[in-house]
Motif scaffolding. Structure first.
Motif: not given
Length: 363
Positions: A194-198, A200, A202
């Motif tokens: 699950l890729p990194m996002r604002p 959250q 990785e």
């Protein structure tokens, strides 16, 4: 032009005051503001006007006048900062000392180390107060590190030998730190990342699939930071001799080669010893037992792990090897050496201090 305005009160210094002000001005540990005030007073004592002193010390005339007057009223003590207004102090020096003594000399009855909550309960202070005290004195009870003292009977001689190669390398020679990073696993996660996002980081599954292992043999040039590398699926004496032959081919024939190695069994087999004897330009220097920190290539292995391996996803051993080869090529395109700064005496002194602490710990 005649001087206008109110006449300046004469400022005269006793011998003791002059010595104290000069000490404050020169001492390295003096706060810069206090050193500037001492410099202002010394300049005023020379009979200079406030304007001249302001120009000399690069401050304003009101600043010179303030500290001239403060000195005349309270002498050297007047140069200190005055008590600032604010909420009265609620934590006494005795409270701070009590927290420090408990942290360093005791442990909670139901745990191996203190937390801010348990210390707050035991000391009667707030959790935030305990946290501020620990930060002020760089105390981190929740952290621990490991160490291993070498039992090598020739520890001192080996340390001096290797550190001398780092600090004063021989002329017409190459100093190489050599070791192998064995059992590098090609790991693939059982589910997609699950890729990194604002908001959250990785995320990845905790379990993985193994796709084999490989071994990287590496020789770090102490002077340039370049690395000679070779990948093998095994790490026996045969593979190590093959790597020595690769080093021999890569280093110009007119240079001697000094190899810094650890005490791993494949580095000192009869076959390796015979190979080194047949190549007199090779000189082997072994690190003491339990002293891998003396081998600079270990630091490079750490960078390789952090930047390429630990968070990598590899579906085959070949994919892992390709990633390592890419990292090696990128590193050699712009190599940077590690700079060794500690002398052998400093290392041995630190070791003596550690041994003393071990003896005094009572464990």
């Amino acid at each position: 032009m005649a001087r206008t305005g109110r006449p300046l009160a004469p400022l005269e210094l006793s011998a003791g005051e002059r010595e104290e002000l000069q000490r404050l001005e020169r001492r390295r540990t003096t706060a810069q503001a206090l050193a500037l005030r001492a410099r202002i007073v010394l300049a005023c004592a020379e009979g200079r006007s406030n304007t001249e002193v302001a120009r000399l010390c690069r401050v304003t005339r009101p600043t010179v006048g303030k500290w001239r007057q403060r000195f005349l009223e309270r002498r050297v003590d007047g140069l200190q900062d005055e008590q600032r207004p604010g909420h009265p102090r609620t934590v006494s020096d005795a409270d701070v000392e009590r927290v420090l003594v408990m942290t360093l000399e005791a442990q909670p009855p139901n745990a191996t180390h203190w937390s801010t909550r348990s210390m707050a309960q035991a000391s009667g202070l707030s959790q935030s107060t305990v946290s501020r005290i620990w930060r002020a004195f760089s105390l981190q009870p929740h952290r621990t590190e490991s160490f291993k003292r070498s039992t090598d009977p020739f520890f001192i001689e080996k340390v001096r030998d290797i550190v001398a190669l780092y600090l004063n390398p021989p002329e017409h020679a190459l100093v190489l730190c050599v070791d192998e990073k064995s059992q590098i696993q090609a790991l693939d996660r059982t589910q997609p990342l699950l890729p990194m996002r604002p908001g959250q980081v990785e995320r990845r599954s905790h379990d993985y699939r193994r796709h084999g292992t490989t071994t990287l043999f590496a020789a770090l040039d102490v002077k340039t930071g370049e690395v000679i590398g070779a990948l093998h699926r095994r790490h026996r004496s045969q593979e190590f001799r093959s790597f020595l032959r690769r080093i021999d081919a890569a280093v110009p024939a007119e240079l001697d080669v000094h190899l810094i190695l650890d005490n791993y069994g494949t580095h000192n087999t009869p076959a390796v010893q015979r190979w080194v004897a047949r190549h007199p330009r090779f000189h082997v220097h072994f690190t003491p037992t339990y002293s891998s920190w003396l081998n600079l290539v270990e630091r490079w292995f750490g960078l390789l792990t952090d930047r390429q391996i630990r968070r990598g996803v590899f579906r085959s051993t070949r994919e892992l090897e390709q990633a390592i080869e890419r990292y090696l090529a990128q590193h050699n395109a712009d190599p940077k050496p590690f700079i060794w700064t500690k002398t052998a005496d400093e290392i041995l002194q630190a070791l003596a201090w550690t041994c003393q602490r071990i003896s005094d710990s009572g464990h």
